[in-house]
Design a protein around this motif. Structure first.
Motif: not given
Length: 176
Positions: A1-13, A26-27
């Motif tokens: 459907d053209g959507r992808i999932a991402i995974t984000v790791k918080r980086v200090a700063g 979401v969205g």
């Protein structure tokens, strides 16, 4: 459907990771650059697999794990995943659930800065002893490894000459 999932790791700063963690919902639409890297599942799937991940290197291997699950786990899979601390591991509950659901999927987490506290955890960096214990049949396996450069150097030295096939990818974008 053209959507992808991402995974984000918080980086200090980190401006982007903090914005995504604190403000994105979401969205939310993001402009992203082209994908990089060429590591994919072997075709055909003709041998058991050994996935070796460290840190954010789990991301592409998680995608491949999900693809194998979608195909009914057609080959045996062992996933060995390293992080410094337990709270740095991603997808833990999903991976544990998949391991419970698929007899051919073996999972082990390794911590280099925390003590092991569950049956599926171990301690220490990748070494020959850990590989021999968790993948004694490495000569019959195709190995895919992803993580930081030092981890990949160690995996290559330990596994490339023993495995049926070996592919690795550093999980960092190319330098421009």
């Amino acid at each position: 459907d053209g959507r992808i999932a991402i995974t984000v790791k918080r980086v200090a700063g980190g401006k982007l990771s903090q914005h995504l963690c604190d403000h994105a919902t979401v969205g939310t639409w993001l402009d992203i650059g082209p994908a990089f890297g060429g590591m994919t599942l072997p075709a055909p799937l003709d041998a058991p697999l050994l996935f070796l991940a460290a840190g954010s290197g789990i991301t592409p291997l998680m995608s491949m794990t999900r693809a194998l699950v979608a195909r009914g786990m057609p080959v045996a899979l062992t996933l060995l995943y390293w992080a410094r601390r337990r709270d740095e591991l991603c997808f833990v509950e999903e991976l544990r659930e998949l391991a419970r659901e698929h007899a051919g999927f073996k999972l082990r987490f390794f911590l280099t800065g925390d003590a092991a506290s569950s049956n599926d955890e171990g301690e220490g960096r990748i070494d020959a002893e850990k590989l021999a214990l968790h993948a004694p049949d490495i000569a019959q396996r195709r190995v895919l490894a992803c993580g930081p450069g030092e981890f990949l150097e160690a995996t290559r030295a330990l596994a490339a000459s023993q495995a049926l096939g070996f592919e690795s990818e550093a999980f960092t974008p190319p330098r421009i």
